[in-house]
Scaffold this motif. Structure first.
Motif, PDB file in Angstrom:
ATOM      1  N   LYS A 123       0.840  -1.203   0.000  1.00  0.00           N
ATOM      2  CA  LYS A 123       0.000   0.000   0.000  1.00  0.00           C
ATOM      3  C   LYS A 123       0.876   1.254   0.000  1.00  0.00           C
ATOM      4  O   LYS A 123       1.978   1.240   0.538  1.00  0.00           O
ATOM      5  CB  LYS A 123      -0.911   0.000   1.227  1.00  0.00           C
ATOM      6  CG  LYS A 123      -1.891  -1.163   1.249  1.00  0.00           C
ATOM      7  CD  LYS A 123      -2.753  -1.114   2.505  1.00  0.00           C
ATOM      8  CE  LYS A 123      -3.730  -2.280   2.540  1.00  0.00           C
ATOM      9  NZ  LYS A 123      -4.566  -2.258   3.778  1.00  0.00           N
ATOM     10  N   PRO A 124       0.386   2.347  -0.604  1.00  0.00           N
ATOM     11  CA  PRO A 124       1.161   3.596  -0.620  1.00  0.00           C
ATOM     12  C   PRO A 124       1.411   4.105   0.799  1.00  0.00           C
ATOM     13  O   PRO A 124       0.576   3.942   1.696  1.00  0.00           O
ATOM     14  CB  PRO A 124       0.268   4.557  -1.410  1.00  0.00           C
ATOM     15  CG  PRO A 124      -0.651   3.677  -2.198  1.00  0.00           C
ATOM     16  CD  PRO A 124      -0.872   2.459  -1.358  1.00  0.00           C
ATOM     17  N   MET A 125       2.553   4.728   0.990  1.00  0.00           N
ATOM     18  CA  MET A 125       2.898   5.305   2.278  1.00  0.00           C
ATOM     19  C   MET A 125       2.162   6.633   2.467  1.00  0.00           C
ATOM     20  O   MET A 125       2.055   7.434   1.534  1.00  0.00           O
ATOM     21  CB  MET A 125       4.403   5.532   2.369  1.00  0.00           C
ATOM     22  CG  MET A 125       5.231   4.269   2.277  1.00  0.00           C
ATOM     23  SD  MET A 125       5.019   3.170   3.684  1.00  0.00           S
ATOM     24  CE  MET A 125       5.764   4.136   4.988  1.00  0.00           C
ATOM     25  N   SER A 126       1.677   6.860   3.662  1.00  0.00           N
ATOM     26  CA  SER A 126       1.030   8.125   3.997  1.00  0.00           C
ATOM     27  C   SER A 126       1.033   8.275   5.509  1.00  0.00           C
ATOM     28  O   SER A 126       1.216   7.312   6.253  1.00  0.00           O
ATOM     29  CB  SER A 126      -0.406   8.175   3.456  1.00  0.00           C
ATOM     30  OG  SER A 126      -1.189   7.133   4.025  1.00  0.00           O
ATOM     31  N   VAL A 127       0.823   9.499   5.961  1.00  0.00           N
ATOM     32  CA  VAL A 127       0.799   9.798   7.387  1.00  0.00           C
ATOM     33  C   VAL A 127      -0.550   9.414   7.974  1.00  0.00           C
ATOM     34  O   VAL A 127      -1.600   9.673   7.375  1.00  0.00           O
ATOM     35  CB  VAL A 127       1.085  11.298   7.619  1.00  0.00           C
ATOM     36  CG1 VAL A 127       0.835  11.684   9.074  1.00  0.00           C
ATOM     37  CG2 VAL A 127       2.517  11.621   7.217  1.00  0.00           C
TER      38      VAL A 127
END
Length: 224
Positions: free
Chosen positions: A138-142
């Motif tokens: 999955k894409p990295m995000s905060v």
């Protein structure tokens, strides 16, 4: 334990100076002189368990404060590892195990957040793999935990550490780091009260969404 933690951090700092190059790049007018007022450290671009190497960029006075005052949430699955978990607990006596869910472990951690300690967090909550995604693809995000912390802090400084990444030194799953490489990081110090006022001016609805939007922007814009 805290004295031992300081000595161990000092050893990591010494080894990092011996085996790695690089210097921090400051993005803010306030720099090392303001580190004594830091109450929140936000580390963006989490790529490796060897990120304590970045302590080479910290002055000794801040290393002492980190050893004595820091609290940081740590994934329980990581802290239960025989080697990595033991090292992290010794290096950071203030690491608090959490389950990565909004449950009683997170509420317990938040109950410890106050102006007398230094809270540190890696707000993405997982490590970026070599392909730029997390371990589940999955894409990295905060995530929103950093907003929960900010809601409990009214004064002091916020230190952003924008990591240039450590995949060239050690990727998740690799056991030993490569040496004689360069560490890169951008650093920025902001006033917490000023930062929260600026956040409230954003267009997103809700404080948590505004903080996450700002942090994701910083992850894209300020990581070297």
């Amino acid at each position: 334990m805290k004295l031992f933690s300081f000595l161990l951090m000092g050893g990591v700092k010494f080894l990092s100076h011996c085996f790695y190059r690089g210097r921090p790049n400051w993005l803010s007018e306030e720099q090392e002189a303001a580190l004594g007022e830091v109450r929140l450290v936000v580390f963006l671009n989490h790529t490796s368990l060897f990120e304590p190497l970045f302590i080479r960029f910290a002055p000794w006075s801040f290393v002492w404060n980190i050893a004595h005052k820091v609290i940081v949430p740590g994934a329980d699955v990581t802290l239960e590892r025989p080697l990595a978990g033991r090292v992290l607990k010794v290096l950071l006596p203030g690491v608090i195990p959490i389950t990565r869910k909004a449950d009683e472990s997170w509420e317990h951690f938040l109950s410890l957040v106050n102006g007398d300690v230094i809270t540190a967090i890696l707000p993405e909550g997982r490590m970026k793999r070599r392909n730029g995604l997390d371990k589940d693809g999955k894409p990295m995000s905060v995530r929103g935990g950093v907003a929960d912390i900010l809601e409990r802090l009214e004064q002091g400084k916020l230190l952003f550490v924008y990591s240039g990444g450590l995949h060239h030194i050690q990727c998740p799953g690799e056991r030993l780091p490569r040496v004689f490489r360069t560490l890169t990081a951008n650093l920025e110090i902001l006033d917490i009260a000023d930062y929260k006022r600026q956040i409230e001016q954003r267009h997103e609805s809700g404080f948590k969404a505004k903080v996450m939007g700002d942090m994701n922007h910083r992850l894209d814009a300020f990581v070297p």
